[in-house]
Motif scaffolding. Structure first.
Motif, PDB file in Angstrom:
ATOM      1  N   VAL A 132      61.944  44.705  36.248  1.00 50.89           N
ATOM      2  CA  VAL A 132      62.861  45.027  37.344  1.00 50.89           C
ATOM      3  C   VAL A 132      63.376  46.454  37.224  1.00 50.89           C
ATOM      4  O   VAL A 132      63.289  47.250  38.178  1.00 50.89           O
ATOM      5  CB  VAL A 132      64.033  44.027  37.377  1.00 50.89           C
ATOM      6  CG1 VAL A 132      65.027  44.414  38.473  1.00 50.89           C
ATOM      7  CG2 VAL A 132      63.515  42.611  37.592  1.00 50.89           C
ATOM      8  N   ARG A 133      63.892  46.806  36.048  1.00 51.84           N
ATOM      9  CA  ARG A 133      64.447  48.156  35.896  1.00 51.84           C
ATOM     10  C   ARG A 133      63.400  49.249  36.011  1.00 51.84           C
ATOM     11  O   ARG A 133      63.645  50.271  36.659  1.00 51.84           O
ATOM     12  CB  ARG A 133      65.192  48.251  34.560  1.00 51.84           C
ATOM     13  CG  ARG A 133      66.476  47.422  34.539  1.00 51.84           C
ATOM     14  CD  ARG A 133      67.116  47.404  33.173  1.00 51.84           C
ATOM     15  NE  ARG A 133      68.217  46.447  33.114  1.00 51.84           N
ATOM     16  CZ  ARG A 133      68.794  46.042  31.994  1.00 51.84           C
ATOM     17  NH1 ARG A 133      68.374  46.531  30.823  1.00 51.84           N
ATOM     18  NH2 ARG A 133      69.780  45.162  32.029  1.00 51.84           N
ATOM     19  N   PRO A 134      62.202  49.108  35.398  1.00 53.55           N
ATOM     20  CA  PRO A 134      61.180  50.140  35.626  1.00 53.55           C
ATOM     21  C   PRO A 134      60.798  50.290  37.095  1.00 53.55           C
ATOM     22  O   PRO A 134      60.597  51.406  37.572  1.00 53.55           O
ATOM     23  CB  PRO A 134      59.992  49.647  34.784  1.00 53.55           C
ATOM     24  CG  PRO A 134      60.616  48.849  33.701  1.00 53.55           C
ATOM     25  CD  PRO A 134      61.789  48.168  34.344  1.00 53.55           C
ATOM     26  N   VAL A 135      60.704  49.167  37.815  1.00 46.91           N
ATOM     27  CA  VAL A 135      60.377  49.254  39.239  1.00 46.91           C
ATOM     28  C   VAL A 135      61.503  49.941  40.004  1.00 46.91           C
ATOM     29  O   VAL A 135      61.257  50.786  40.879  1.00 46.91           O
ATOM     30  CB  VAL A 135      60.112  47.847  39.806  1.00 46.91           C
ATOM     31  CG1 VAL A 135      60.028  47.887  41.328  1.00 46.91           C
ATOM     32  CG2 VAL A 135      58.819  47.283  39.229  1.00 46.91           C
ATOM     33  N   GLN A 136      62.754  49.595  39.659  1.00 46.10           N
ATOM     34  CA  GLN A 136      63.881  50.260  40.319  1.00 46.10           C
ATOM     35  C   GLN A 136      63.912  51.747  40.004  1.00 46.10           C
ATOM     36  O   GLN A 136      64.190  52.573  40.884  1.00 46.10           O
ATOM     37  CB  GLN A 136      65.189  49.595  39.890  1.00 46.10           C
ATOM     38  CG  GLN A 136      65.386  48.191  40.455  1.00 46.10           C
ATOM     39  CD  GLN A 136      66.655  47.538  39.962  1.00 46.10           C
ATOM     40  OE1 GLN A 136      67.179  47.900  38.898  1.00 46.10           O
ATOM     41  NE2 GLN A 136      67.158  46.566  40.695  1.00 46.10           N
ATOM     42  N   ALA A 137      63.614  52.102  38.737  1.00 47.10           N
ATOM     43  CA  ALA A 137      63.570  53.515  38.368  1.00 47.10           C
ATOM     44  C   ALA A 137      62.464  54.230  39.118  1.00 47.10           C
ATOM     45  O   ALA A 137      62.646  55.365  39.599  1.00 47.10           O
ATOM     46  CB  ALA A 137      63.368  53.651  36.855  1.00 47.10           C
ATOM     47  N   GLY A 138      61.305  53.585  39.235  1.00 45.26           N
ATOM     48  CA  GLY A 138      60.212  54.179  39.995  1.00 45.26           C
ATOM     49  C   GLY A 138      60.577  54.352  41.457  1.00 45.26           C
ATOM     50  O   GLY A 138      60.246  55.378  42.072  1.00 45.26           O
ATOM     51  N   ARG A 144      62.110  57.810  45.942  1.00 43.55           N
ATOM     52  CA  ARG A 144      63.089  58.178  46.969  1.00 43.55           C
ATOM     53  C   ARG A 144      63.527  59.632  46.810  1.00 43.55           C
ATOM     54  O   ARG A 144      63.676  60.363  47.791  1.00 43.55           O
ATOM     55  CB  ARG A 144      64.297  57.250  46.878  1.00 43.55           C
ATOM     56  CG  ARG A 144      65.369  57.511  47.935  1.00 43.55           C
ATOM     57  CD  ARG A 144      66.455  56.472  47.887  1.00 43.55           C
ATOM     58  NE  ARG A 144      67.116  56.467  46.591  1.00 43.55           N
ATOM     59  CZ  ARG A 144      68.096  55.628  46.274  1.00 43.55           C
ATOM     60  NH1 ARG A 144      68.490  54.716  47.135  1.00 43.55           N
ATOM     61  NH2 ARG A 144      68.658  55.687  45.082  1.00 43.55           N
ATOM     62  N   PHE A 145      63.730  60.059  45.538  1.00 43.26           N
ATOM     63  CA  PHE A 145      64.103  61.456  45.287  1.00 43.26           C
ATOM     64  C   PHE A 145      63.001  62.407  45.755  1.00 43.26           C
ATOM     65  O   PHE A 145      63.270  63.418  46.432  1.00 43.26           O
ATOM     66  CB  PHE A 145      64.368  61.656  43.796  1.00 43.26           C
ATOM     67  CG  PHE A 145      64.536  63.102  43.397  1.00 43.26           C
ATOM     68  CD1 PHE A 145      65.733  63.761  43.620  1.00 43.26           C
ATOM     69  CD2 PHE A 145      63.477  63.804  42.824  1.00 43.26           C
ATOM     70  CE1 PHE A 145      65.884  65.092  43.270  1.00 43.26           C
ATOM     71  CE2 PHE A 145      63.622  65.133  42.468  1.00 43.26           C
ATOM     72  CZ  PHE A 145      64.834  65.775  42.691  1.00 43.26           C
TER      73      PHE A 145
END
Length: 663
Positions: free
Chosen positions: A594-600, A605-606
């Motif tokens: 979950v966190r790696p996908v959110q970070a990606g 988005r950036f």
């Protein structure tokens, strides 16, 4: 009417009921309940007729080409053997009970019409899976159940728990469905057909080129749909939905679909010894882990959810030792008593005045307030614990007996290692099952929690259904005698060794848990309810309170505090805090996925906003500036225009003279 025609009507009637319910739900609300109950009841009657005509003998097969594909054909096919006939009856029975029960449980729910229609569609999809003789048509029912479960689990969408649970259930099951779909295509490619009979014929002739790969891909989908380790985490959270939905999903429909699929195609998995060992390990970890987790849960429905996971582990364990007769026998008996457990829990929750969840540590004096739920849940818990002569004893004994035969080399349907793994895990799980079932009964009916408001007697439609399901929970186990032909001729007579071991260990679990409850009750008698800080296990209790705060309902203005008399804390010791949160598997998944996908996603988005959008904005800036300059030149002053015209003329004349002079 032919058997084939009857079989076509079985899934068709609930589908038509669902369509009519959705169309008439708002314009003619008086038809909603009849449209929910009558088509499902009729489908049950027709399923019984199909089962009687099939008689446990030769399978009923019929097929017509659904659409030309140019390569591997897709056919609208039926394949009804003894397994399919009995499972369809179970699905019809549980679905009918759930629809009747829901008319009382959700009588004041404004979203009842859509709920009832979705339950009917869910039932139709499962019946399609049961009767289908083509893997692609089976996949259609498989996926319809997935989307229906998304909407039904999220029925109380105004609560964040229900929204999160529905999304989690959908995503986790889809995670398994992707390799499952690839496995189906690989299987059809090797067999040259999606027809189940042709696939099994190819396996029998040794025509599968990649049996291990195909089996492992299919197991991923089975693990997701039937909530087996490691894709089981969605099922406890799905308790945020209405309790009748829990009974439907967790007893005879969606979670049973994966087990039924493996039973249907068991020769495919038996073609790979590695796949059978993997299946055995998956079943063993599921049985043991879910038993420990159930012993630490406070919410009654989460206990039953982990119980379902463990009992499904027994079924997959039976399949891992090559005995689909024992697996389907336990699927049928479990479907009856687990549906009864959930619906009885719904009566308790309804009496407590909450929508979907109830903490056992808050319960008090429920024996006299809900006598129907008390007696029928006692029957169902005895069946779950596998105490003879209740149904769970015979079906669970069939699983243990099959594992013992493989472990000791009396049969070669599966590797000996798979037999030992399933046998040991099954015996350990027998102790744990007895422990958490006893704990549930003690806390729910003899607890010392907070007195909940009395909401009066329960609707008759709810209590009658409990007694209907109590009959197969008590007596279905005796079907091992007259129905061996329905289970591939498998002799399901209990074996002395495993019967004594299984029952003895179950009784040990009951006695030890009761002793622990008496001990903790004596200690808790000195501590007022709510004064948990004075109890030696206060820290552990507070950890669990935080972990399940979103699952504990409010009774008046009394704050949630764990019951010091909970025997689960004493039995599990320091393991309790980890078991209460499912051994942190959700946290592991969050860290790994979950966190790696959110970070990606944050990085993308950036890049989209700060890099891509910057170039896009820059590309549009120059034309915008030129347009601004031209706009400013349009002043509307005639003298300015004439002056500019003359100046331009002079420039052109000078330029022409220069060109002419140069020439």
């Amino acid at each position: 009417m032919t058997t084939t025609t009857l079989a076509v009507l079985v899934p068709l009637l609930p589908f038509l009921g669902a369509a009519a319910g959705l169309l008439l739900g708002r314009t003619a609300p008086g038809f909603v309940r009849p449209l929910a109950v009558l088509p499902t009841l009729t489908a049950l009657v027709l399923a019984v007729l199909v089962a009687v005509r099939q008689g446990g003998g030769q399978a009923v097969d019929a097929a017509t080409e659904l659409t030309p594909t140019g390569s591997v054909p897709i056919e609208l096919a039926l394949h009804i053997d003894g397994f399919a006939a009995l499972v369809a009856v179970l699905v019809g029975l549980v679905a009918s009970c759930v629809q009747i029960y829901s008319t009382g449980y959700l009588r004041d729910d404004p979203r009842y019409p859509s709920y009832a229609a979705l339950v009917s569609l869910f039932t139709s999809a499962m019946l399609l899976v049961v009767y289908s003789g083509d893997l692609i048509v089976l996949l259609v029912g498989w996926e319809i159940m997935g989307i229906c479960s998304y909407f039904l689990v999220g029925h109380y969408w105004e609560t964040p728990e229900a929204r999160a649970a529905s999304i989690k259930a959908f995503l986790v099951t889809k995670l398994g469905d992707v390799p499952f779909l690839i496995g189906l295509f690989a299987l059809a490619t090797d067999a040259g057909s999606f027809r189940i009979t042709k696939v099994l014929g190819t396996v029998a002739s040794g025509g599968l080129d990649h049996p291990t790969l195909i089996a492992l891909l299919l197991l991923a989908g089975v693990a997701g749909k039937s909530a087996q380790f490691p894709l089981h985490t969605w099922l406890p959270d799905a308790m945020a939905g209405p309790t009748p939905v829990s009974a439907l999903i967790h007893a005879a429909t969606m979670v049973a679909a994966g087990v039924y699929f493996v039973a249907r195609l068991l020769p495919v998995f038996q073609a790979s010894s590695a796949a059978m060992v993997v299946l055995a390990v998956m079943a063993a970890v599921t049985m043991a882990g879910s038993g420990l987790a159930a012993l630490a849960q406070d919410d009654i429905k989460r206990v039953l959810a982990y119980s379902t996971i463990g009992q499904l582990g027994y079924m997959t364990g039976a399949l891992a030792v090559g005995d689909r007769g024992a697996a389907v026998f336990h699927l049928l008996s479990h479907g009856a008593f687990k549906a009864l457990l959930f619906l009885a829990a719904g009566v308790i929750i309804h009496a407590s005045g909450t929508n979907s969840l109830a903490a056992m540590s808050r319960m008090k004096d429920l024996r006299t307030r809900v006598p129907d739920a008390y007696w029928t849940m006692t029957v169902a818990l005895l069946a779950l614990t596998a105490i003879p002569p209740f149904s769970g004893f015979f079906s669970k004994e069939a699983v243990l007996g099959a594992a013992e035969h493989v472990a000791t080399g009396h049969t070669e349907h599966a590797p000996g290692a798979a037999g030992w793994i399933v046998l040991v895990a099954g015996l350990v799980s027998a102790v744990l099952t007895a422990a958490y079932a006893t704990r549930l009964w003690l806390l729910a009916f003899r607890g010392r929690g907070v007195e909940a408001p009395d909401h009066g007697r329960q609707p008759l439609t709810m209590t009658v259904v409990l007694w209907v399901l109590a009959v197969p929970s008590l007596a279905f186990g005796l079907a091992y005698g007259p129905l061996p032909g329905w289970f591939d001729g498998r002799d399901l007579t209990p074996v002395l060794t495993t019967s004594v071991l299984g029952t003895g260990l179950a009784l040990v679990g009951v006695i030890v848990t009761y002793g622990a409850w008496k001990h903790t009750s004596a200690m808790a008698a000195q501590v007022p309810v709510g004064a948990v800080a004075a109890h030696p296990d206060a820290d552990a209790g507070l950890v669990e309170a935080e972990a399940i705060a979103s699952h504990a309902p409010a009774y008046g203005d009394v704050a949630y505090t764990p019951d010091p008399a909970d025997p689960g804390r004493l039995l599990l010791g320091p393991l309790h805090r980890h078991a209460a949160v499912g051994f942190h598997l959700d946290a592991v998944y969050a860290a790994l996925f979950v966190r790696p996908v959110q970070a990606g996603a944050t990085l993308v988005r950036f890049l989209d906003r700060e890099v891509v959008d910057t170039y896009v904005r820059g590309a549009g800036a120059l034309p915008r500036w030129l347009g601004e300059a031209v706009r400013r030149a349009q002043t509307g002053n005639l003298q300015t225009y004439v002056s500019a015209l003359l100046a331009g003329t002079v420039v052109l004349v000078v330029a022409a003279l220069l060109v002419a002079t140069g020439a």
